[in-house]
Design an enzyme around this catalytic site. Sequence first.
Site, PDB file in Angstrom:
ATOM      1  CD  GLU A 288      -2.898  -3.913  21.858  1.00 14.21           C
ATOM      2  OE1 GLU A 288      -3.118  -4.987  20.854  1.00 14.21           O
ATOM      3  OE2 GLU A 288      -2.334  -3.033  21.479  1.00 14.21           O
ATOM      4  NE  ARG A 289       1.723  -6.418  24.722  1.00 15.36           N
ATOM      5  CZ  ARG A 289       3.176  -6.079  24.325  1.00 15.36           C
ATOM      6  NH1 ARG A 289       3.945  -5.726  25.353  1.00 15.36           N
ATOM      7  NH2 ARG A 289       3.411  -6.332  23.237  1.00 15.36           N
TER       8      ARG A 289
END
Length: 398
Positions: A255-256
């Site tokens: 996600e990051r």
Amino acid sequence: MQFTHEHREIQKTLKRFIDEEINPHVDEWEAAEIFPAHEVFKKMGHLGLLGLCKPEEYGGAGLDYSYSLAMAETLGHIHCGGVPMAIGVQTDMCTPALARYGSEELKRQFLAPAIAGDMVGCIGVSEPAAGSDVSGIKSVARKDGDDYVITGQKMWITNSLQADWMCMLVNTGDGQSVTGGSPHKNKSLVMVPLRDGPGGRLTQGVEVAQKIRKIGMHSSDTGLIYFDEVRVPQRYRIGAEGQGFIYQMQQFQEERLWCAASTLESLNHCIQWTIDYAQERKLFGSTLADQQWVQFKLAELKTEVEALRALTYRACDLYVNGQDVLELASMAKLKAGRLNREVPDTCLQFWGGMGYTLENKVSRMYRDGRLASIGGGADEVMLGILAKLMGIAKRPAH
């Protein structure tokens, strides 16, 4: 990391789709504060864009994570932040653990329809009293025969007003889940059907309590969801019981990286829109672009974006090669959040009064980009991770 011909072809396909099917409708969706996720996702699924890194036997392309990064970068071509974020939830936030650890049944029932665009998913981690502190969630899944009975609530959940299922992080473990044992070892990821079918009626015990209105990301639907004795088979758990915190931390890495990659093109757009405006805007006998301060500041911002690109590409390259990129992914997420504040803010200033109007694309980026320093782990969480990895902050005893 070098993009191949195949990477570029996927990017061209996605950019063409954005120009034809998304950008012409962005203003309408922003005003409505929602976009037709099922309709858009189905079209993307038909093009094979929702499962680039997912296994081929479930409809994916079986490619490595660099293709997800290439897709995330191209999503920055969309003229708002809400729609790309919703797509990223489907591809890189609520499905990685399902694809990696889910049973054959779960992959057939939830992953394959998500890749095809037949179902919309969401990730259920944050709660009213537990955002950045993931270990503090209170939602509980107690065992009753072969089922889990889930009680609790999830807040700030992207896609949740339209989602058909949630990949939900809950406390499990014979009633000890909240007060007993380590808060990092009593959580599980459970697939929770939110509806009785794609776009259907809500599952018994599931209540969409509130549509959350936000200062930005208007086209992305965000909800507060209540769970009141929601019965789910225990076989809907992803992987081993008690491993949910670890699985979610792994999902956070992707996600990051996605967050950092999806920032690159949108920031470049913001800078270029400002250059175009500055070259036309007349003041004091010359153009705004003739002012050296404006030239230098835009050059500095462009340099910062390219530095973020290099960091993100390096992290992706190492990740594809099986290395732990917790440090680099946290750095990239931190830098993306900071630049999503600095670049639109600086550019908006150069637009003057025009930048302060609601319909201006730079002002939309100013509103949308603010979330990057909050969602997916706040800047302070990234700094805390980095401080621990650098050995200058103590790790929790447990």
